[in-house]
Design an enzyme around this catalytic site. Sequence first.
Site, PDB file in Angstrom:
ATOM      1  N   LEU A  65      88.465 -11.450  51.121  1.00  0.00           N
ATOM      2  CA  LEU A  65      88.825 -12.334  49.996  1.00  0.00           C
ATOM      3  C   LEU A  65      87.650 -12.715  49.108  1.00  0.00           C
ATOM      4  O   LEU A  65      87.836 -13.271  48.037  1.00  0.00           O
ATOM      5  CB  LEU A  65      89.519 -13.599  50.505  1.00  0.00           C
ATOM      6  CG  LEU A  65      90.973 -13.457  50.960  1.00  0.00           C
ATOM      7  CD1 LEU A  65      91.541 -14.811  51.343  1.00  0.00           C
ATOM      8  CD2 LEU A  65      91.846 -12.811  49.895  1.00  0.00           C
TER       9      LEU A  65
ATOM     10  N   HIS B 101      90.648  -0.015  61.075  1.00  0.00           N
ATOM     11  CA  HIS B 101      90.738   1.148  60.157  1.00  0.00           C
ATOM     12  C   HIS B 101      90.410   2.519  60.775  1.00  0.00           C
ATOM     13  O   HIS B 101      89.409   3.143  60.423  1.00  0.00           O
ATOM     14  CB  HIS B 101      89.884   0.914  58.902  1.00  0.00           C
ATOM     15  CG  HIS B 101      88.528   0.285  59.112  1.00  0.00           C
ATOM     16  ND1 HIS B 101      87.576   0.815  59.941  1.00  0.00           N
ATOM     17  CD2 HIS B 101      87.976  -0.830  58.572  1.00  0.00           C
ATOM     18  CE1 HIS B 101      86.499   0.059  59.912  1.00  0.00           C
ATOM     19  NE2 HIS B 101      86.729  -0.959  59.077  1.00  0.00           N
TER      20      HIS B 101
ATOM     21  N   ASN C  27      84.782   2.614  53.310  1.00  0.00           N
ATOM     22  CA  ASN C  27      84.134   2.838  54.600  1.00  0.00           C
ATOM     23  C   ASN C  27      85.079   2.419  55.729  1.00  0.00           C
ATOM     24  O   ASN C  27      85.422   1.244  55.801  1.00  0.00           O
ATOM     25  CB  ASN C  27      82.842   1.998  54.652  1.00  0.00           C
ATOM     26  CG  ASN C  27      82.107   2.171  55.966  1.00  0.00           C
ATOM     27  OD1 ASN C  27      82.434   3.049  56.747  1.00  0.00           O
ATOM     28  ND2 ASN C  27      81.140   1.304  56.226  1.00  0.00           N
TER      29      ASN C  27
ATOM     30  N   ASP D 102      92.665  -3.337  54.607  1.00  0.00           N
ATOM     31  CA  ASP D 102      91.215  -3.384  54.354  1.00  0.00           C
ATOM     32  C   ASP D 102      90.972  -3.617  52.856  1.00  0.00           C
ATOM     33  O   ASP D 102      90.071  -3.023  52.242  1.00  0.00           O
ATOM     34  CB  ASP D 102      90.489  -2.119  54.832  1.00  0.00           C
ATOM     35  CG  ASP D 102      88.991  -2.360  55.050  1.00  0.00           C
ATOM     36  OD1 ASP D 102      88.529  -3.492  54.796  1.00  0.00           O
ATOM     37  OD2 ASP D 102      88.296  -1.420  55.460  1.00  0.00           O
TER      38      ASP D 102
ATOM     39  N   HIS E 184      86.152  -4.920  44.520  1.00  0.00           N
ATOM     40  CA  HIS E 184      84.842  -4.826  43.858  1.00  0.00           C
ATOM     41  C   HIS E 184      85.106  -4.723  42.362  1.00  0.00           C
ATOM     42  O   HIS E 184      86.084  -4.104  41.941  1.00  0.00           O
ATOM     43  CB  HIS E 184      84.069  -3.587  44.335  1.00  0.00           C
ATOM     44  CG  HIS E 184      83.696  -3.642  45.793  1.00  0.00           C
ATOM     45  ND1 HIS E 184      82.802  -4.547  46.300  1.00  0.00           N
ATOM     46  CD2 HIS E 184      84.118  -2.896  46.845  1.00  0.00           C
ATOM     47  CE1 HIS E 184      82.677  -4.363  47.608  1.00  0.00           C
ATOM     48  NE2 HIS E 184      83.474  -3.375  47.970  1.00  0.00           N
TER      49      HIS E 184
HETATM   50  O1  DOR Z   1      85.212  -0.109  52.513  1.00  0.00           O
HETATM   51  C1  DOR Z   1      84.867  -1.133  53.061  1.00  0.00           C
HETATM   52  N1  DOR Z   1      84.658  -2.264  52.363  1.00  0.00           N
HETATM   53  N2  DOR Z   1      84.674  -1.121  54.373  1.00  0.00           N
HETATM   54  C2  DOR Z   1      84.170  -2.160  55.027  1.00  0.00           C
HETATM   55  O2  DOR Z   1      83.990  -2.073  56.211  1.00  0.00           O
HETATM   56  C3  DOR Z   1      83.734  -3.370  54.286  1.00  0.00           C
HETATM   57  C4  DOR Z   1      84.477  -3.500  53.034  1.00  0.00           C
HETATM   58  C5  DOR Z   1      83.913  -4.521  52.073  1.00  0.00           C
HETATM   59  O3  DOR Z   1      83.660  -5.642  52.489  1.00  0.00           O
HETATM   60  O4  DOR Z   1      83.759  -4.201  50.886  1.00  0.00           O
HETATM   61 ZN    ZN Z   2      85.371  -2.303  58.408  1.00  0.00          ZN
HETATM   62 ZN    ZN Z   3      87.025  -4.370  56.209  1.00  0.00          ZN
END
Ligand code: DOR
Ligand code: ZN
Ligand code: ZN
Length: 416
Positions: free
Chosen positions: A53, A221, A267, A294, A298
């Site tokens: 969040l 994931h 990721n 997940d 961004h």
């Molecule tokens: O793609 C990802 N984004 N994998 C993660 O483990 C963390 C997450 C993030 O916080 O942006």
């Molecule tokens: Zn993760």
């Molecule tokens: Zn995550």
Amino acid sequence: MADPSGSCFVEDILIQDGIVQKTGLFTPPKNVLKINAGGLVCLPGLVDMHVHLREPGQTHKEDMVSGSRAAAAGGVTALLAMPNTIPPCDSPEAVRFVTRRGASLPVRVYQAAAASKGLAGEQLNDFSVLKAAGAIAVSDDGRPLPDAGIMKQALIHAKAAGLPFLSHCEDFSLSRGGLVNEGEISRILNVPGFGNDGEAVCVARDVAVAECNSLPVHICHVSTAESVNIIRSAKARGVSVTCETAPHYFTLTEDLLLSRDADYRMNPPLRTRRDMKAVLAAITDGTIDALATDHAPHSPAEKADFFSAPNGVIGLETLLAVSYTRLVKPGHITLWRLAELTSQAPSKILRLPFAGIKPGAPADFCLFDPDWEFTVEPEKSRSKSRNTPFKGMTFFGKVKYTICRGKVVFDSEHKF
Ligand code: DOR
Ligand code: ZN
Ligand code: ZN
């Protein structure tokens, strides 16, 4: 059509004071707000057990209000917020900051506390204190616990505190900051790759620690065929392991990265067709317990440069439609299994009450149109961010209404 177990979808539903009063076929009382749900499917509200969040610290990407509105628009009535905020959620005060705000949000927001101080993977936090402050899980998500001995202590303390431990499986000595899946695509793009081994080695480690010490662990994931195989055989031996995957891992593959568009970077990364099929098979045969997004917002500016962009994709608003279209429509799973994957199983893993749609249950559900096909338009997202890997794709299963605590928190015709 009524669900044989009474937990999926029913004919009419009467709600009062946030609680389901009656289901079946009946004449509704006067003076109640009526929703005509003809042609819609009613599912228990989705429980997304893996959401970022960004509040506090990165509210230009998302905050609790925008994130919970995006959740409501996706039929999600409860979510678990991950602790990799700035600062990380690793103190009772930080947990209380979130739990205090929860009541005024349109959906139920729960918090996972950081397993280690500052998410540094070295010193563990006091899980009982974090639980007393309101945390319902512990995780260093975004990172693994890099040391197996610390992982063992974390699982021991999580069990003692009565909290699920959610493990982000990544062996840094193998993943090495890879931008995409290791293989043909990383070679063509000439960038470092994060191969299947970088995930599977850590899954195997965590499963071994859980098995040898009779401790539960939850794997976040899952993206590779090898991880799926390790978890499947561990479950067959009776190991207390559960896992989740995300819609992008059973829908998309690594070739999308050839576009050099960072909206396809997350990721763990998108993998091969073989992995995608293995994940699909694991959903079908029950190896995978839960679907979670997940959701990792961004900003467009941060995602602009393919090579330097942070990992992560948004997903709250597409969870249901992508899962319905990819899993239920082609007949891989039934609607009841979808309800299990998106609501019943995550509730059980997080030890939240789940009663389905029946008298006495909290009125948390979503109504969607299985025949309504729509195109994903990032600019229409309720999230503050736009980084969906499903942009431009079409899916069936538009969410028409979301009801949480007996209130309409999303109505596709009137913006909430
Ligand atoms: O793609 C990802 N984004 N994998 C993660 O483990 C963390 C997450 C993030 O916080 O942006
Ligand atoms: Zn993760
Ligand atoms: Zn995550």
